[in-house]
Design an enzyme around this catalytic site. Structure first.
Site, PDB file in Angstrom:
ATOM      1  N   ARG A  62       0.970  -1.321   0.046  1.00 53.88           N
ATOM      2  CA  ARG A  62      -0.038  -0.005   0.183  1.00 53.88           C
ATOM      3  C   ARG A  62       0.977   1.416   0.006  1.00 53.88           C
ATOM      4  O   ARG A  62       0.397   2.330  -0.708  1.00 53.88           O
ATOM      5  CB  ARG A  62      -0.997  -0.010   1.182  1.00 53.88           C
ATOM      6  CG  ARG A  62      -2.224   1.040   1.106  1.00 53.88           C
ATOM      7  CD  ARG A  62      -3.313   0.821   1.912  1.00 53.88           C
ATOM      8  NE  ARG A  62      -3.017   0.701   3.507  1.00 53.88           N
ATOM      9  CZ  ARG A  62      -3.052  -0.265   4.379  1.00 53.88           C
ATOM     10  NH1 ARG A  62      -3.948  -1.402   3.937  1.00 53.88           N
ATOM     11  NH2 ARG A  62      -2.726  -0.222   5.294  1.00 53.88           N
ATOM     12  N   ASP A 187      -2.699  23.294  -7.157  1.00 55.68           N
ATOM     13  CA  ASP A 187      -3.143  22.235  -8.098  1.00 55.68           C
ATOM     14  C   ASP A 187      -2.354  22.779  -9.519  1.00 55.68           C
ATOM     15  O   ASP A 187      -2.660  23.829  -9.989  1.00 55.68           O
ATOM     16  CB  ASP A 187      -4.687  22.310  -8.569  1.00 55.68           C
ATOM     17  CG  ASP A 187      -5.094  21.538  -9.786  1.00 55.68           C
ATOM     18  OD1 ASP A 187      -4.382  20.747 -10.174  1.00 55.68           O
ATOM     19  OD2 ASP A 187      -6.204  20.936  -9.721  1.00 55.68           O
TER      20      ASP A 187
END
Length: 393
Positions: A62, A187
């Site tokens: 993970r 972003d």
């Protein structure tokens, strides 16, 4: 130099230009086979040593899968970051940042931004106890006036902003945010690190919807976060959210993402050149009310864009056609090369009637068409738009 995953790499990669970093993927070569193409490690678990330690610190896929290492290292080099985490989508990456905040924390974000994230902020974010102020993307004074010392914990920037491509002065807003004790997240999906490096302008964390330009082939769903300081308390909370929340990238997707990044430089360069040519051709077209593209001198944020974007202004633009929403829909239906589809940043050109996607509460005018300009021949793209405008009269 040997990496954690056992590959060799050039020791002077920090001096290389972005085009070399991406094409070579930092020059890593897998030691066992000397493979030039990066390998995939599908294993979900890793054998423990007899002394109860973990080889290379790897326990479970993970967070520890070696397939993640090279893609993360390439992004660190491109963004000038200290550590990158790969997520299952851009939304998963952005939401991880919001989940790392605490109830009562205040966030400042732009009024016009990626619609799905803004919707999440106003729904799950508010229900989770966060408070939000949304400001004019291109108005630095508006940003500064809403950043509250001691209360604002995160300032979220998106520049150029989807879908009107407004520009935020990253350095100025970051300075105000840091004085107030807030984290600055940017972003950088549209600009990519080839055109803008937010960390150099003061950002703490850079986010990508890697589905878009980083991958560039419309075949991978992925997201990334890159931090300027991997030891910060906030970043450690993000990493716990990344591992504990489970929104990690699959190893095959990580491999495809790296594959896509190896052509990032030539794709962004070609898309930027094509978009600029289209913007200039249609800026004063009799059937077009407005072209929204930061590379145009007429764009309200052009001066800031020119200062913080280097090498081009990206492949995203919007056209507002004359005749209202019905004409806009008809125009986009007449396009042949520009495919009617959502998303952006692929090698193929796309067109989207954005307000119908976002719904009745969208601030996007219904005469606006969002264009993701690809790498096709520019004359063919211009002809496609000209023909569609003519047929939609």
């Amino acid at each position: 130099m040997t990496t954690k995953s056992g590959a060799t790499m050039s020791a002077d990669n920090k001096k290389q230009q972005p085009a070399t970093i991406t094409a070579q993927a930092l020059g890593w070569v897998e030691e066992t086979t000397r493979s030039v193409t990066p390998p995939i490690y599908p294993s979900t678990t890793f054998e423990r040593n007899t002394d109860l330690s973990y080889h290379d610190g790897r326990c479970y896929t993970r967070t520890d899968n070696p397939t993640y290492d090279q893609a993360g290292a390439v992004l660190d080099a491109l963004e000038g970051g200290a550590q990158t985490r790969l997520f299952a989508s851009g939304m998963a990456a952005a939401v991880a940042l919001l989940h790392a905040l605490s109830p009562g924390d205040h966030v400042v974000a732009p009024k016009v931004m990626y619609w799905a994230l803004r919707s999440f902020m106003l729904d799950s974010g508010v229900r989770g106890g966060l408070t939000f102020d949304f400001v004019d993307n291109g108005d630095t004074a508006d940003w500064v006036s809403h950043i509250k010392p001691g209360k604002t914990k995160m300032v979220w920037l998106e520049t150029p902003a989807n879908p009107d491509w407004q520009i935020t002065d990253i350095a100025a807003v970051a300075d105000a945010a840091h004085k107030a004790g807030a984290i600055v997240a940017v972003d950088n999906t549209v600009a990519t690190p080839l055109l803008t490096r937010p960390i150099e302008l003061g950002a703490d964390i850079v986010m990508h919807s890697a589905t878009k330009y980083l991958n560039g082939h419309s075949d991978v769903l992925a997201g990334t976060l890159t931090t300027a300081n991997k030891d910060s308390e906030f970043w450690q909370r993000v990493c716990k959210q990344h591992a504990g929340g489970g929104g990690v990238l699959g190893v095959f997707e990580a491999w495809l993402l790296l594959r896509g990044m190896r052509t990032l430089s030539i794709r962004v360069e070609r898309a930027s050149i094509n978009a600029m040519a289209i913007a200039r051709h249609f800026e004063n077209h009799p059937e077009v009310a407005q072209v929204q593209y930061p590379g145009l001198e007429s764009h309200i944020g052009h001066d800031i864009a020119k200062r913080q974007m280097n090498g081009g202004f990206g492949g995203m633009m919007s056209i507002r056609v004359k005749g209202g929403g019905a004409r806009a829909v008809d125009f986009h239906n007449q396009c042949k090369l520009f495919k009617r589809a959502t998303s952006l940043g692929g090698v193929e050109s796309l067109i989207e009637h954005r307000s119908s996607v976002e719904g009745p509460t969208s601030p996007v005018p219904d005469d606006l068409l969002r264009l993701s300009v690809g790498i096709e021949d520019i004359n063919d793209l211009i002809h496609d738009i000209e023909t569609a405008l003519d047929l939609s009269k």
